[in-house]
Design a protein around this motif. Structure first.
Motif, PDB file in Angstrom:
ATOM      1  N   ARG A  33      47.828   2.933  30.410  1.00 52.29           N
ATOM      2  CA  ARG A  33      47.043   2.360  29.298  1.00 52.29           C
ATOM      3  C   ARG A  33      46.565   0.961  29.677  1.00 52.29           C
ATOM      4  O   ARG A  33      45.431   0.582  29.404  1.00 52.29           O
ATOM      5  CB  ARG A  33      47.878   2.324  28.015  1.00 52.29           C
ATOM      6  CG  ARG A  33      47.087   1.943  26.807  1.00 52.29           C
ATOM      7  CD  ARG A  33      46.163   3.062  26.438  1.00 52.29           C
ATOM      8  NE  ARG A  33      45.153   2.591  25.520  1.00 52.29           N
ATOM      9  CZ  ARG A  33      44.150   3.308  25.108  1.00 52.29           C
ATOM     10  NH1 ARG A  33      44.007   4.544  25.521  1.00 52.29           N
ATOM     11  NH2 ARG A  33      43.264   2.831  24.290  1.00 52.29           N
ATOM     12  N   THR A  92      36.057   9.964  22.732  1.00 47.76           N
ATOM     13  CA  THR A  92      37.319   9.935  21.987  1.00 47.76           C
ATOM     14  C   THR A  92      38.088   8.639  22.228  1.00 47.76           C
ATOM     15  O   THR A  92      38.942   8.278  21.438  1.00 47.76           O
ATOM     16  CB  THR A  92      38.222  11.127  22.374  1.00 47.76           C
ATOM     17  OG1 THR A  92      38.466  11.086  23.782  1.00 47.76           O
ATOM     18  CG2 THR A  92      37.577  12.448  21.996  1.00 47.76           C
ATOM     19  N   ASP A  93      37.777   7.954  23.324  1.00 46.22           N
ATOM     20  CA  ASP A  93      38.422   6.677  23.621  1.00 46.22           C
ATOM     21  C   ASP A  93      37.555   5.925  24.622  1.00 46.22           C
ATOM     22  O   ASP A  93      36.958   6.535  25.518  1.00 46.22           O
ATOM     23  CB  ASP A  93      39.824   6.900  24.208  1.00 46.22           C
ATOM     24  CG  ASP A  93      40.708   5.659  24.112  1.00 46.22           C
ATOM     25  OD1 ASP A  93      40.263   4.630  23.543  1.00 46.22           O
ATOM     26  OD2 ASP A  93      41.854   5.718  24.602  1.00 46.22           O
ATOM     27  N   ASN A 147      37.300   1.849  26.723  1.00 48.35           N
ATOM     28  CA  ASN A 147      37.993   0.582  26.932  1.00 48.35           C
ATOM     29  C   ASN A 147      37.119  -0.582  26.447  1.00 48.35           C
ATOM     30  O   ASN A 147      35.962  -0.409  26.061  1.00 48.35           O
ATOM     31  CB  ASN A 147      38.423   0.418  28.395  1.00 48.35           C
ATOM     32  CG  ASN A 147      37.273   0.268  29.361  1.00 48.35           C
ATOM     33  OD1 ASN A 147      36.112   0.402  29.001  1.00 48.35           O
ATOM     34  ND2 ASN A 147      37.599  -0.001  30.608  1.00 48.35           N
ATOM     35  N   LEU A 193      32.984   5.544  19.105  1.00 53.13           N
ATOM     36  CA  LEU A 193      33.697   6.810  18.908  1.00 53.13           C
ATOM     37  C   LEU A 193      32.932   7.789  18.007  1.00 53.13           C
ATOM     38  O   LEU A 193      33.410   8.888  17.748  1.00 53.13           O
ATOM     39  CB  LEU A 193      35.096   6.542  18.357  1.00 53.13           C
ATOM     40  CG  LEU A 193      35.994   5.708  19.281  1.00 53.13           C
ATOM     41  CD1 LEU A 193      37.374   5.516  18.668  1.00 53.13           C
ATOM     42  CD2 LEU A 193      36.099   6.332  20.665  1.00 53.13           C
TER      43      LEU A 193
END
Length: 173
Positions: free
Chosen positions: A22, A42-43, A45, A60
């Motif tokens: 992570r 979905t994700d 950074n 998102l």
């Protein structure tokens, strides 16, 4: 008791690995995204959010398709992901939230999740905009340099011819 201790150690180890990966995801300088099977993000950074100027909620709510400047490039990318389950070093023009075009290198891989029937795509985007601008500026500088050389050569040749004519006229007088 041994089983419970070993299970606790495995959970602790998995938790440490999760934190490590992570951290890599969040601290990457390059924008990174995860997308579901339908290529909906979905994700992402922090670098992704800054690079494309999206808020987390906005990012998102979009699909990868919305990042592509050219639909043919998206279709090629989608096709490559379906056939080879990856696309490597694909130079593509992407669009930020406010419409700014960015030249990028896209790497994306399909990752099946073994613990469930889900799967996702992981993508890393490397910005080439500055490099491409520098290359363009270098080409322009080379063209200008070549134009200067040609102008100097022509001037030299013209000067030589005029000098010969001037000398011949001097002899006639």
């Amino acid at each position: 008791i041994r089983y419970a201790l070993s299970q606790a150690a495995v959970i602790r180890e998995l938790d440490e690995k999760e934190k490590k990966y992570r951290s890599l995801f969040e601290r990457s300088i390059d924008p990174i995204f995860l997308a579901g099977e339908s290529l909906k993000l979905t994700d992402v950074n922090i670098s992704f959010l800054k690079y494309f100027n999206y808020s987390a909620d906005e990012a998102l709510s979009i699909t990868i398709k919305e990042l592509f400047a050219n639909e043919d490039d998206y279709n090629y990318c989608r096709s490559a992901l379906e056939k080879a389950e990856q696309i490597k070093d694909f130079e593509v023009e992407l669009i930020g939230k406010s419409g700014e075009h960015k030249i990028c290198l896209l790497n994306c891989v399909f990752i099946p999740v073994q613990s469930s029937y889900a799967c996702f795509y992981q993508g890393i985007i490397h910005d080439l905009t500055v490099r491409k601008k520098a290359e363009k500026d270098m080409l322009l500088a080379e063209r200008l340099s070549m134009t200067g050389k040609i102008a100097r050569t022509i001037a030299h040749e013209v000067r030589n011819s005029i000098t010969n004519v001037t000398l011949a006229l001097g002899e006639l007088m």
